[in-house]
Design a protein around this motif. Structure first.
Motif, short mmCIF file in Angstrom:
data_model
loop_
_atom_site.label_atom_id
_atom_site.label_comp_id
_atom_site.label_asym_id
_atom_site.label_seq_id
_atom_site.Cartn_x
_atom_site.Cartn_y
_atom_site.Cartn_z
N VAL A 81 104.87 3.07 -17.68
CA VAL A 81 103.82 2.20 -18.23
C VAL A 81 104.51 1.16 -19.10
CG1 VAL A 81 101.80 2.03 -19.74
CG2 VAL A 81 102.01 3.97 -18.17
N ASP A 83 103.93 -2.92 -21.18
CA ASP A 83 103.14 -4.11 -21.45
C ASP A 83 104.01 -5.19 -22.07
OD1 ASP A 83 103.37 -3.58 -24.15
OD2 ASP A 83 101.28 -3.06 -24.46
N GLU A 126 99.06 -4.92 -19.07
CA GLU A 126 99.58 -3.56 -18.88
C GLU A 126 99.82 -3.29 -17.40
OE1 GLU A 126 98.76 0.77 -20.87
OE2 GLU A 126 97.02 -0.27 -20.05
N ASP A 185 102.37 6.30 -21.29
CA ASP A 185 101.72 5.35 -22.19
C ASP A 185 102.07 5.66 -23.65
OD1 ASP A 185 99.68 3.14 -22.46
OD2 ASP A 185 98.66 4.68 -23.63
N TYR A 189 104.17 3.28 -26.40
CA TYR A 189 103.75 2.92 -27.75
C TYR A 189 104.76 3.37 -28.80
CZ TYR A 189 99.32 0.82 -26.58
OH TYR A 189 98.37 -0.04 -26.10
#
Length: 238
Positions: A81, A83, A126, A185, A189
């Motif tokens: 994942v 972004d 994303e 994910d 982060y």
């Protein structure tokens, strides 16, 4: 002229005339069927692909990804994942068309890096993927992917480097795809939390320049001549 031959020719001509409308209608039906088939294919493609980047969308990713995770022949896999760092600021400073360009470029680079792997745009800035697991650690593989996506790109009349935050976790053959994506994910982060600010080489000086100009306009001050303006050289933010 032989009457029998004449009658035979007349009958044949009549048969041709009678068959011609049927042939025309059959050809029209074939063309209509071809057009409907093409329209159906376009609708099916649109239903499972992102219109901006051309990548599979969220729905297609989970459908195809579940099949991949359940196939022992394609393992070992990792879930990814990622972004774009500072994407809102990119839109604010350069405009939404520039933001779209960043997304398209990121999607293309991600697909090239993934090769035969599955990648998709989940929404906004994303992206997600299921890639072949390599021999190095997940952290090292994530770093290599981030480096591949961070090559300079033209934006807003200058060349900038737009960074991404990547989360990558191993996927076992009996895993649930949604769980793997959730863990990736969370890893993404955690990576983003270690950054002090987005990595946008060439972008920092541009934003400072814009802030000075905007402040001058608010105060009613004329903009300084170009030869007297002094802005920091583009630097690579970490």
């Amino acid at each position: 002229m032989d009457p029998l031959a004449f009658l035979a020719g007349a009958a044949a001509a009549a048969g041709v005339c009678a068959a011609l409308p049927l042939y025309v209608r059959a050809r029209r039906a074939e063309r209509l069927a071809d057009r409907l088939s093409e329209e159906l294919a376009v609708e099916r493609h649109a239903a499972c692909h992102d219109p901006l980047t051309g990548l599979p969308n969220r729905r297609a990713f989970y459908q195809r990804g579940a099949a991949l995770v359940g196939d022992p022949a394609v393992h070992p896999l990792v879930a990814v994942v990622l972004d774009v760092d500072g994407f809102k600021q990119i839109n604010d400073m350069f405009g939404h068309s520039a933001g779209d360009e960043v997304l398209v470029t990121t999607a293309r680079r991600l697909a090239e890096y993934a090769g035969s792997g599955l990648v998709a745009r989940l929404g906004g800035d994303e992206f997600a993927g299921l890639l072949a697991r390599r021999h190095d650690s997940p952290e090292e593989q994530a770093d290599r992917l981030a480096e591949a996506l961070a090559a300079p790109m033209p934006l807003g009349g200058q060349v900038v480097t737009v960074s991404v935050s990547v989360g990558l976790v191993p996927v076992e053959p009996d895993a649930h795809l949604a769980d793997a994506v959730h863990r990736a994910d969370a890893a993404m982060y955690r990576t983003k939390g270690t950054r002090r600010r987005p990595h946008l080489a060439g972008y920092t000086a541009f934003t400072q320049h814009q802030h000075v100009v905007h402040a001058s306009l608010r105060l009613g001050k004329p903009r300084l001549p170009a030869e007297k303006e002094s802005f920091p050289r583009p630097t690579t933010a970490t």
